[in-house]
Design an enzyme around this catalytic site. Structure first.
Site, PDB file in Angstrom:
ATOM      1  N   VAL A   7      69.391  58.670 119.821  1.00  0.00           N
ATOM      2  CA  VAL A   7      69.934  59.370 118.670  1.00  0.00           C
ATOM      3  C   VAL A   7      70.428  58.150 117.732  1.00  0.00           C
ATOM      4  O   VAL A   7      71.165  57.215 118.241  1.00  0.00           O
ATOM      5  CB  VAL A   7      70.979  60.374 118.986  1.00  0.00           C
ATOM      6  N   PHE A   8      69.890  58.269 116.452  1.00  0.00           N
ATOM      7  CA  PHE A   8      70.234  57.431 115.485  1.00  0.00           C
ATOM      8  C   PHE A   8      71.448  57.955 114.588  1.00  0.00           C
ATOM      9  O   PHE A   8      71.267  58.897 113.882  1.00  0.00           O
ATOM     10  CB  PHE A   8      69.007  57.064 114.409  1.00  0.00           C
ATOM     11  N   GLY A   9      72.336  57.264 114.576  1.00  0.00           N
ATOM     12  CA  GLY A   9      73.442  57.421 113.456  1.00  0.00           C
ATOM     13  C   GLY A   9      73.500  56.473 112.319  1.00  0.00           C
ATOM     14  O   GLY A   9      73.336  55.325 112.454  1.00  0.00           O
ATOM     15  N   TYR A  10      73.911  57.180 110.976  1.00  0.00           N
ATOM     16  CA  TYR A  10      73.978  56.279 109.799  1.00  0.00           C
ATOM     17  C   TYR A  10      75.302  56.802 109.034  1.00  0.00           C
ATOM     18  O   TYR A  10      75.442  56.016 108.058  1.00  0.00           O
ATOM     19  CB  TYR A  10      72.720  56.638 108.907  1.00  0.00           C
ATOM     20  N   SER A  12      79.094  59.058 110.238  1.00  0.00           N
ATOM     21  CA  SER A  12      80.401  59.172 110.876  1.00  0.00           C
ATOM     22  C   SER A  12      79.744  58.781 112.386  1.00  0.00           C
ATOM     23  O   SER A  12      80.674  58.295 113.203  1.00  0.00           O
ATOM     24  CB  SER A  12      80.994  60.568 110.656  1.00  0.00           C
ATOM     25  N   GLU A  83      77.653  68.503 113.994  1.00  0.00           N
ATOM     26  CA  GLU A  83      76.625  68.297 112.558  1.00  0.00           C
ATOM     27  C   GLU A  83      76.309  69.757 112.182  1.00  0.00           C
ATOM     28  O   GLU A  83      75.106  69.754 111.402  1.00  0.00           O
ATOM     29  CB  GLU A  83      75.482  67.492 112.931  1.00  0.00           C
TER      30      GLU A  83
HETATM   31  C1  SIN Z   1      75.141  60.490 110.987  1.00  0.00           C
HETATM   32  O1  SIN Z   1      76.094  59.934 111.379  1.00  0.00           O
HETATM   33  O2  SIN Z   1      74.338  60.259 111.681  1.00  0.00           O
HETATM   34  C2  SIN Z   1      75.124  61.739 110.588  1.00  0.00           C
HETATM   35  C3  SIN Z   1      76.177  62.020 109.409  1.00  0.00           C
HETATM   36  C4  SIN Z   1      77.573  62.202 109.637  1.00  0.00           C
HETATM   37  O3  SIN Z   1      77.982  62.890 110.619  1.00  0.00           O
HETATM   38  O4  SIN Z   1      78.348  61.520 109.107  1.00  0.00           O
END
Ligand code: SIN
Length: 175
Positions: A7-10, A12, A83
């Site tokens: 899983v890719f996070g960008y 939080s 999310e």
């Molecule tokens: C993420 O971090 O990948 C999704 C957006 C967030 O939860 O800030």
């Protein structure tokens, strides 16, 4: 392993990691830019006063850098709940910093979701963020923690760093 998944996070998911993972690795995805265009009713704002958090917007040729986590399938139950305010899972190709590629999943809040706020000037977005807070804390902390986390990863994101500077300036003026 068939029950392990990237899983890719960008946003939080880079600086608030409240889920178990097997390993993590810096990575990027192509064709997307990080933008504070998504409303937050449940974390950094309230239903009648949403905050602003990041989503990805389609940007041909652009790369969005972040952190990829290898997780067990059951972790998606937790992430889907976290999310839930407008994000959906999208399959994507991940390019790791070591040059390897894998398929993975990213949570994106698309333009047609009920909480989408869209574009505004950076001044307006910064003022909105400074004025907002919700059950997960002050919206400015989300912005500043993301800015620090990206810098620590060596990721240069002008949208985030300019907003962070503007928000700090507003905070200083208010004192
Ligand atoms: C993420 O971090 O990948 C999704 C957006 C967030 O939860 O800030």
């Amino acid at each position: 392993m068939h029950n392990e998944h990237w899983v890719f996070g960008y946003g939080s998911l880079i600086f608030r990691v409240d889920f178990p993972y097997i390993k993590k690795q810096p990575a990027s995805i192509t064709g997307w830019s990080r933008r504070f265009w998504q409303g937050s009713h449940d974390h950094r704002g309230l239903p009648h006063a949403p905050g602003r958090v990041v989503t990805l917007v389609e940007s041909s040729g652009e790369q969005c850098a972040g952190m990829a986590y290898l997780v067990k399938e059951h972790v998606f139950e937790h992430l889907d709940h976290r999310e839930k305010n407008g994000y959906r899972r999208v399959d994507t190709a991940l390019l790791f910093d070591d040059g390897n590629q894998r398929q993975g999943t990213v949570y994106i809040a698309e333009v047609d979701n009920h909480a989408f706020l869209g574009d505004a000037s950076l001044d307006e977005i910064a003022a909105h963020i400074v004025a907002s807070s919700g059950p997960s804390g002050h919206n400015i902390d989300y912005l500043l923690e993301l800015d620090v986390a990206l810098k620590q990863l060596g990721i240069d994101d002008a949208h985030v760093s300019q907003l962070a500077q503007l928000a700090r300036d507003i905070n200083t003026e208010d004192k």
